[in-house]
Design an enzyme around this catalytic site. Structure first.
Site, PDB file in Angstrom:
ATOM      1  N   ASP A   1      43.388 -23.240  55.374  1.00 20.51           N
ATOM      2  CA  ASP A   1      42.665 -23.555  56.604  1.00 20.51           C
ATOM      3  C   ASP A   1      43.109 -24.919  57.110  1.00 20.51           C
ATOM      4  O   ASP A   1      44.260 -25.312  56.902  1.00 20.51           O
ATOM      5  CB  ASP A   1      41.158 -23.498  56.334  1.00 20.51           C
ATOM      6  CG  ASP A   1      40.364 -23.002  57.531  1.00 20.51           C
ATOM      7  OD1 ASP A   1      40.452 -23.641  58.596  1.00 20.51           O
ATOM      8  OD2 ASP A   1      39.660 -21.984  57.416  1.00 20.51           O
TER       9      ASP A   1
ATOM     10  N   HIS B   1      36.921 -26.894  60.805  1.00 24.16           N
ATOM     11  CA  HIS B   1      36.960 -25.462  60.506  1.00 24.16           C
ATOM     12  C   HIS B   1      37.140 -25.217  59.010  1.00 24.16           C
ATOM     13  O   HIS B   1      36.443 -24.393  58.400  1.00 24.16           O
ATOM     14  CB  HIS B   1      38.104 -24.834  61.310  1.00 24.16           C
ATOM     15  CG  HIS B   1      38.120 -23.344  61.328  1.00 24.16           C
ATOM     16  ND1 HIS B   1      38.734 -22.588  60.358  1.00 24.16           N
ATOM     17  CD2 HIS B   1      37.612 -22.449  62.222  1.00 24.16           C
ATOM     18  CE1 HIS B   1      38.609 -21.303  60.646  1.00 24.16           C
ATOM     19  NE2 HIS B   1      37.928 -21.190  61.778  1.00 24.16           N
TER      20      HIS B   1
ATOM     21  N   SER C   1      35.660 -16.095  61.427  1.00 24.52           N
ATOM     22  CA  SER C   1      36.078 -17.151  60.501  1.00 24.52           C
ATOM     23  C   SER C   1      34.948 -17.542  59.566  1.00 24.52           C
ATOM     24  O   SER C   1      35.180 -17.982  58.444  1.00 24.52           O
ATOM     25  CB  SER C   1      36.530 -18.393  61.274  1.00 24.52           C
ATOM     26  OG  SER C   1      37.813 -18.233  61.806  1.00 24.52           O
TER      27      SER C   1
END
Length: 978
Positions: free
Chosen positions: A172, A265, A591
């Protein structure tokens, strides 16, 4: 502006250099001249010892691949030699090697070199190194039944044991190590007597895991990151960005050149999957619930391969960097990988997908986001069978209520209404706009559209769309508004964003009623915390943004997504600099759903350390349950929810499991027409041993096969429900005397009342031994199966192909065309683009947009967009390693389109690449040259192929032509000549 009238009613125009482009100037980012070359010889993770003199490196069942053995070093050396020999064929230099999860390399190639390698035996694929982007009860862990005295964690020994001895690798944007979700004790320098405690061995972090294998990690130093950032929770952190840094100049980077998270994220997904238990979380000073990772005792290993740039187009990760991260994760010995990124339904010879195949073969479970392009059919991503692709569903929402002055109440999503707001005047954005703003922009509460003199002290109704949701509330705050009602004017997901003013997000019909009322004189409203109405919001529902199946890459023969997990309004750790100083925030997206499943896989490995990835996937799928529709009914659509929402309380007791390994995956690829170079026997993709059943084209009848293994002995009885389809399971009773016993069954499907070209959906359930295993089914009856495109060359010529009918009787075949269209010359340098408006008229049977160049060693790319309410929506692309590219559409919707031609690489010793842009479409009025098709009216028999002959005469061999052959069901085959 120069307009070209195409004979067949399709208009193409070149956008002048001085005009505003129809599409954004930013183009899909590619590493300059860099390609990924994937080779057929197996990587370390799957090599079986078939080469004389080189021992197998493929791990035994339940073990992880080892890269430090003599056998691994020897075979890795051989792969390097093979990679060099392939690169030497075209005089290329290897920039980056992959050998653990993928046998391949990255290299700078000219288009001619790439074309030659594509044709070289032993090469599976040559693809451009392109940018891939992340997919964007109220505690999800409570909703999933993990916490509490009778929760899943307690059955594993409590939160301190849930995930112990398991390493979750997160590919990620990195991680923010200071967040309490990742807190831990400093790493010791000696091995502990306590189970599953990592320690330092020099610069390597070592963990002896629950499956008996050993993890070897690295805490890679870099910008604002020292080796001390790792601890006994975060046991490894590495970064991979060579391609991204080569493509994005320093001035355009908004990230740390280290494992540190520049986005938030990666921290969010890591803390969701395996963050510490019971961490207090607040947002903007407002305390929310304590949060926990799904597998709070698991260790985290970070592989940063996604990066934050100054623009969206510069943010993401390149294929080569992501493959390098997968290679490292498998070599280090992770047990689970979470991959919350993707680029849609890519072909199954994509390097990232093939790297995950080897990861799964090495015993690594891969959870990946299904994509955020819903509810568009066929938008699902990460569709390979060895990957568990995860859709997103809602959990109990944070809510507030809009109380109107006339007493009506409407509840919606909200995380910002803590204290009562109002009663205050209620207005629409258009009624408080500035003099300069258009009513359309002000209705959307776009930046700078609201007049403070009119909006101050009011609650403003803002339509959803065009602008970021949080940008709308920021505009209301700038103008002095007290609160906002965000109105979905059509059914969509409602989201509890962290807004600048107290906000309630409504769906129809409430949103429409509130907006209508706001337009009346003296309208007022009050915003109140919680749902104050008698209508309770059903949950879990599939999130509207969650991408839908079927998978076009798999021909509809595999149910995708696989399952669903919480992915709406998920509170987790983030990176403060890029999240307005917040340590935690609410994110939405698949996600967020994928790491829930990654964490569940870690819990399954706590219970069953030797289970293989597909067994874990099977247990999750066959124990899943239906989600709900917006009216509270059961959702049964497998293209939305897959097998259903995960139910962790049942996943340890699946009764039966559907196992698969790399031989099955390679056979599946061969069945799709992918030449793996391994000699694997092809299988019908519908026969792949998945815990689901799908047939993309049911030609009246078909039988599929599955092999099932008992993890709990007993007698199991089949029950199948598939409305509109006759279905028979043989045998319908399976007796298992002991765990581990394997049996095979078949399911025969025959079309009954189900309509053609619509998926008939249902379930097959095996009941027995006090449990059950449920498989989702999607079967689409069709009247025929025919190739999408057939191709010929020359001024005079012919070709033949087969159509397989799924019906008996009359079978008319009608031809349209040929059409040549007209053309426009152009020339581009690398990284330049030119745009061409295109109009497709009503009744068009087929359209073809192409670009061609005489420079064989050059490379151009072609992208086609449809303008929907002024917004460009991608509908096709052709981006191979050549300067000849074509996009074809069948039965395209009438309307305005834009084609974009991009320069990627010039031929040697040239400054530009000249080309010819051509556009053609076929209607019932087009007829160029002599074009005949035989037979025109055959009699069909089910599954008896019809041989079709196509002939043409009198064409210009230097001009591309397009024809269309239509069948009885309205479908057709494109005919392209030259």
């Amino acid at each position: 502006m120069t307009a070209l009238l195409v004979t067949v009613g399709l208009v193409a125009t070149v956008q002048p250099a001085t005009a505003d482009p129809l599409l954004p100037e930013a183009m899909p980012l590619t590493a300059p001249g860099t390609y990924i070359v994937t080779l057929a010889d197996r990587p370390l993770a799957t090599y079986d010892g078939s080469r004389k003199g080189f021992d197998a490196t493929r791990p035994e069942n339940g073990r992880k691949v080892r890269v430090d053995t003599d056998a691994a070093k020897a075979y890795r050396g051989l792969l390097s030699q093979l990679q060099d020999s392939i690169a030497d064929l075209v005089g290329a230099k290897v920039l980056q090697r992959f050998s653990v999860s993928l046998n391949g390399f990255a290299a700078e190639l000219t288009p001619r070199q790439a074309q030659r390698l594509q044709r070289t035996p032993g090469v599976i694929s040559v693809v451009k190194d392109t940018l891939i982007q992340s997919d964007d009860d109220r505690r999800s862990t409570d909703y999933l039944g993990l916490s509490g005295d009778e929760g899943v964690w307690e059955t594993l020994g409590g939160p301190k044991k849930a995930g112990a001895g398991v390493v979750v690798g997160v590919i990620d944007t990195g991680i923010w190590p200071e967040n309490p979700s990742f807190a831990g004790d400093p790493l010791k320098t000696k091995r502990s007597d306590e189970d599953f405690q990592p320690y330092l061995d020099g610069k390597s972090v070592v963990l002896e895991k629950s499956d008996g294998s050993t993890f070897h990690g690295t805490c890679q130093t870099g910008e604002e990151w020292t080796a001390a950032e790792c601890n006994d929770k975060l046991i490894s952190a590495r970064y991979f960005g060579d391609a991204w840094m080569a493509a994005v100049p320093p001035a355009a980077r908004r990230d740390f050149l280290s494992p540190r998270d520049g986005s938030g994220h990666g921290s969010h997904t890591a803390s969701t999957a395996a963050g510490n238990a019971d961490v207090p979380a607040s947002v903007d000073g407002v305390p929310f619930d304590e949060i926990s990772g799904v597998a709070p005792a698991a260790k985290i290993a970070v592989y940063k391969a996604l990066w934050e740039g100054a623009t969206v187009e510069q943010s993401g990760g390149f294929t080569s960097d992501i493959v390098a991260a997968i290679d490292a994760a498998v070599a280090d010995g992770v047990d689970v990988i979470n991959y919350s990124a993707g680029s849609g339904d890519t072909s199954h010879d994509d390097p990232v997908g093939l790297a995950f195949l080897s990861a799964a073969s090495a015993g690594v479970f891969v959870a990946a986001s299904a994509g955020n392009a819903g509810p568009t059919p066929g938008s699902v991503g990460n569709t390979e069978p060895w990957i568990t692709s995860v859709a997103a569903h809602t959990v109990q929402p944070y809510e507030a209520t809009v109380v109107l002055g006339d007493g009506r109440k409407f509840a919606g999503a909200s995380s910002t209404v803590r204290d009562e707001v109002g009663p205050s005047p209620l207005v629409t954005g258009a009624t408080v706009k500035t003099a300069e703003a258009t009513p359309e922009d002000a209705t959307l509460c776009g930046p700078g559209t609201l007049d403070p003199a009119l909006a101050v002290g009011k609650i403003v109704v803002c339509d959803r769309g065009t602008y970021d949701r949080v940008a709308k509330s920021a505009e209301v705050k700038r103008a002095g508004g007290l609160g906002m009602v965000m109105a979905n004017l059509s059914e969509d997901t409602t989201v509890g964003d962290r807004h600048s003013v107290p906000t309630v997000h409504l769906n129809p019909p409430g949103s429409v009623d509130v907006k209508t009322y706001a337009g009346t004189a003296d309208a007022t409203a009050t915003l109140v915390q919680g749902n104050q109405t008698d209508l309770k919001t059903p949950y879990p529902q599939i999130a509207d943004f969650s991408s839908r199946g079927p998978s076009t890459a798999g021909g509809g023969d595999l149910v995708k997504p696989d399952l669903a997990a919480p992915g709406a309004t998920i509170l987790a750790a983030v990176a403060p600099p890029s999240n307005e100083g917040r340590d935690y925030d609410f994110y939405d997206g698949t996600s967020m759903a994928a790491p829930h499943v990654a964490g569940l896989a870690a819990l399954q490995l706590t219970k069953h350390p030797q289970w293989e990835p597909m067994r874990i996937k099977s247990a999750l799928m066959t124990t899943a349950g239906n989600l709900k529709t917006s009216d509270g009914k059961a959702l049964t659509d497998p293209f939305a929810q897959g097998a259903g929402g995960v139910r962790p309380g049942r996943m340890f007791d699946p009764g039966l499991v559907f196992d698969a390994s790399d031989d099955d995956w390679l056979g599946y690829l061969e069945g799709l027409g992918v030449d793996t170079g391994t000699g694997a026997d092809e299988i019908d993709p519908s026969d792949y041993n998945s815990p689901s059943i799908a047939i993309g084209e049911l030609l009246q009848h078909q039988t599929v096969t599955r092999t099932v293994t008992a993890v709990k002995p007993g007698t199991y009885r089949a029950k199948i429900n598939l409305p509109g389809i006759k279905a028979k399971v043989t045998p319908s009773i399976l007796n298992f005397d002991e765990a581990g016993q394997t049996k095979t069954f078949t399911v025969t499907f025959e079309k009954d009342a189900a309509p053609y070209d619509e998926a008939a959906t249902g379930f097959l359930t095996w009941n027995g031994a006090g449990t059950y295993a449920r498989l989702p089914i999607a079967v689409t009856p069709v009247q025929l199966s025919a190739p999408e495109v057939v191709t010929g060359d020359g001024g005079n010529g012919s070709l033949r192909y087969e159509v397989v009918p799924g019906v008996d009787g009359d079978f008319p075949i009608v031809k349209y065309g040929l059409a040549a269209g007209t053309a426009e010359k152009g020339a581009l340098k690398p990284s330049e683009q030119k745009q061409y408006p295109v109009t497709i008229e009503k009744g068009t049977k087929a359209a073809q947009i192409s670009v061609r160049s005489e420079y064989e060693q050059a490379d151009l790319d072609l992208y086609l967009y449809r303008l929907v309410d002024g917004t460009p929506v991608p509908v096709g692309e052709s981006a191979g390693p050549t300067a000849d590219e074509t996009v074809r559409l069948t039965e395209p919707p009438a309307g305005e389109y834009v084609a974009r031609v991009e320069g990627y690489a010039n031929a040697p010793e040239t400054e530009t690449t000249p080309y010819l842009f051509q556009a053609a479409s076929v209607t019932d009025k087009t007829s160029e040259g002599s074009f005949t098709v035989r037979p025109s009216d055959p009699t069909a028999e089910v599954q008896e192929p019809i041989d079709v002959s196509v002939r043409w005469r009198g064409l210009d061999r230097d001009v591309p032509y397009l024809g269309y052959i239509e069948y009885r069901d309205g479908s057709g085959t494109l005919v392209t000549i030259n």
